[in-house]
Scaffold this motif. Sequence first.
Motif, mmCIF file in Angstrom:
data_model
loop_
_atom_site.group_PDB
_atom_site.id
_atom_site.type_symbol
_atom_site.label_atom_id
_atom_site.label_comp_id
_atom_site.label_asym_id
_atom_site.label_seq_id
_atom_site.Cartn_x
_atom_site.Cartn_y
_atom_site.Cartn_z
ATOM 1 N N GLY A 277 0.649 -1.009 0.043
ATOM 2 C CA GLY A 277 0.007 -0.050 0.162
ATOM 3 C C GLY A 277 0.847 1.213 0.064
ATOM 4 O O GLY A 277 0.309 2.380 0.063
ATOM 5 N N LYS A 278 2.222 1.204 -0.198
ATOM 6 C CA LYS A 278 2.936 2.329 -0.187
ATOM 7 C C LYS A 278 2.735 3.400 -1.552
ATOM 8 O O LYS A 278 2.439 4.487 -1.041
ATOM 9 N N SER A 279 2.738 2.803 -2.586
ATOM 10 C CA SER A 279 2.434 3.808 -3.734
ATOM 11 C C SER A 279 0.976 4.476 -3.479
ATOM 12 O O SER A 279 0.798 5.486 -3.888
ATOM 13 N N VAL A 280 -0.119 3.389 -3.200
ATOM 14 C CA VAL A 280 -1.330 3.896 -3.158
ATOM 15 C C VAL A 280 -1.289 5.122 -2.061
ATOM 16 O O VAL A 280 -1.993 6.045 -2.363
ATOM 17 N N THR A 281 -0.662 4.913 -0.830
ATOM 18 C CA THR A 281 -0.714 6.048 0.093
ATOM 19 C C THR A 281 -0.098 7.326 -0.548
ATOM 20 O O THR A 281 -0.735 8.362 -0.510
ATOM 21 N N ALA A 282 0.957 7.088 -1.328
ATOM 22 C CA ALA A 282 1.451 8.516 -2.063
ATOM 23 C C ALA A 282 0.620 8.876 -2.912
ATOM 24 O O ALA A 282 0.406 10.220 -3.149
ATOM 25 N N MET A 283 0.038 8.213 -3.745
ATOM 26 C CA MET A 283 -0.841 8.879 -4.810
ATOM 27 C C MET A 283 -1.935 9.322 -4.232
ATOM 28 O O MET A 283 -2.375 10.383 -4.728
ATOM 29 N N ALA A 284 -2.571 8.660 -3.024
ATOM 30 C CA ALA A 284 -3.876 9.322 -2.547
ATOM 31 C C ALA A 284 -3.245 10.807 -2.071
ATOM 32 O O ALA A 284 -4.469 11.744 -2.044
ATOM 33 N N LEU A 285 -2.333 10.997 -1.553
ATOM 34 C CA LEU A 285 -1.771 12.053 -0.767
ATOM 35 C C LEU A 285 -1.645 13.195 -1.897
ATOM 36 O O LEU A 285 -1.940 14.375 -1.890
ATOM 37 N N MET A 286 -1.215 12.892 -3.176
ATOM 38 C CA MET A 286 -0.905 13.670 -4.349
ATOM 39 C C MET A 286 -2.397 13.783 -5.202
ATOM 40 O O MET A 286 -2.346 14.699 -6.105
#
Lengths: 319, 367
Positions: free
Chosen positions: B74-83
């Motif tokens: 879920g690391k990328s999804v976390t980052a993409m959600a913030l962006m």
Amino acid sequence: MTDAFVSRLARMAVTLAIVSVTGFLLLHLAPGDPLAQFALSPGMTATQLGAMRHQMGLDAALPLQYLRWLGALLTGDWGRSFRDHQPVLTIILGHLGATLELAGTAALLAIWTGAAAGLYGAFRQGSRADHLITVASIILLSIPTFWFGLVFISLFSVRLGWLPSGNIHTVGAPFSPADYLKHLILPATVLALASAATWSRYTRNAVADVLGQDFIRTARAKGLSPRKIRSRHVLRNALLPMITLAGLQFPTLLSGALVTETVFTWPGIGRLFLDSLEYRDYPVAMGILMFSAVLATAGSIVTDALYTVADPRLRQARP
Amino acid sequence: MTKSPTGHTAFPGAVPGAAPEAVPGPASAPLLSVRKLAVTFTQSSGPDIPAVEGASFDVRPGETIALVGESSSGKSVTAMALMGLLSSGSGSGAGPVITGQALFRTSDENTVDLLSLPEPALRAIRGRDISMVFQDPMTSLNPVLTIGEQISEVLMTHDGLSRRQTRAPVISLLTRVGLRNPEDLISRYPFQLSGGMRQRVMIAIALACRPHLLIADEPTTALDVTVQARILTLLRQLQAETGMAIIFITHNIGVVAQIADRVVVMYSGQIVESAPVRDALDTPLMPYSRVLFRTVPTYEAVLARRRHLPTIPGHVPDPRHRPQGCTFHPRCTHFVHGPCDTFRLSPEHATPDHEVRCARWREIARD
Ligand SMILES: Nc1ncnc2c1ncn2[C@@H]1O[C@H](COP(=O)(O)OP(=O)(O)O)[C@@H](O)[C@H]1O
Ligand code: SF4
Ligand SMILES: [Mg+2]
């Protein structure tokens, strides 16, 4: 650049040679006789027919006939029509304008409507409009052009009487642009239909493909507006496959013109070709064949050149 | 070149380009404060995919957070959600359901919730206050635009510069990311550059508007080992210059030791441990992080060896069918019936800045 160009020309020459041999064989081996029309004339004797046959070179062996035709063509002599003895090139050029006008109008129609529909679908993937466009395109692609021609004539000309069913302008009337346009609308639309469907499918897939690429995510991460992303990032990349399609559509349009011109009695090269086949007018038929083949291969060379301009990866990489 | 966990000397001024201020204490207000972030992908057929569940963490100005965990945790999804990059942004495709809060201090000193901000306002933040560098520099640049065009469009969008006015800053950016012959580079295309050079260009794009937060999603994973080390050095040097905070997503524990102030460990969509880098590497409490870090137990040893994440028997559970209780329990050597497989666990504070999501962390700490 020059190396690539020379090899392209060489390939073009080979293609044309194959087209000419195949076309020549098919024409001459197909049943029928160019002299059949004269044979029925009253008072025509077998001796006279034989003399004509000899004079036209039709009594020579097939390979010899081919070489004679090719030799003449290479010196710029396209031969003369069997029917009216006019120079073949003059006849072709006389019909070329009508075909270019028809095919050109159809191409513009097809590209604008097809690409617009494809873009719309790609930007709204999965929407009802997207599905509708896809289904409509598939239907258009699976129905032959002549069927649309006949349906359009029966609907818009016969039933509704809005538009003329054939010819390039009203017979006997003086030329007027409005009259010409009225005659152009139906055949150009019919010719454009299948091509527009192809453009729509192709554009949609090309754009959808680009939209899924990583660099689009980068563009969004930069904070660019959707409009900027579409115009700068999506379209620039989707243009590449669309140039390819333009090249592929060119010969398709020419062969579509053959059917359309026949249905709408449009005095272009397509109809001239069918007429020349009917009368076994070999020089004209071969002339048109070669002329179209040159056009089509030239089209693909132009496409390649455009592609090189549009895609930096195909330009010579600077050291 | 060991960087101390709090060894930042710069702090981003409120006004971009202002003189760096003194080091803020640990109590300084967070730049980004993520609370209970949850991202669920809904599917037309089949069950929902809860890619991220209840993720909370802070990023302070100038701080580097390492976000680690196995693939698809879920690391990328976390980052993409913030962006705000999870929905398509063009109106089509709804994107996942995102809940929670992510309070961010913008460069004009407003505090906004990134998760509820409308797209146009978010666009003004993306690429200006928060930038992102992605994993694969080969595909992340537009193949038909020049390097110069791709950097200058950020400056044109956010700083209102004209194309001509961007030339000087673009050249200086290229120089800052360590690329030679910048005048020549601006008219080059990505295919003419090596992978390492392309990632430097991506970094130049990310830095163009002096962001206060850089999210780097495995920025070196696709590169050769030597190139990786150089990109990492570059990022640290740029961070020292600009004082930006970094969320660094990585698989590489050596990288964590080199670059991070804090480590946030994700497992199966949840943050399972979050601690200062020394605590995380020396005294991890949650069994999953212990496997990640224990094989080479000390901070110095990790630093020396640059290890990749060790593999753990079993695999990350399918997010659609996560185990009851602690999602790690089928793979955990400390598992006991009851506490581990009954209730969903919440993070607990082991120390004020060390959080852990494990029913047995107290016993484990005593070992
Ligand atoms: N667009 C998407 N649709 C559905 N599921 C997704 C999507 N993107 C990611 N996921 C799922 O979310 C989970 C987390 O993925 P990700 O954040 O990419 O992991 P990683 O930690 O490797 O970066 C994975 O199970 C992945 O399958
Ligand atoms: S809660 Fe139990 S199963 Fe989960 S990590 Fe802790 S000890 Fe292991
Ligand atoms: Mg990832």
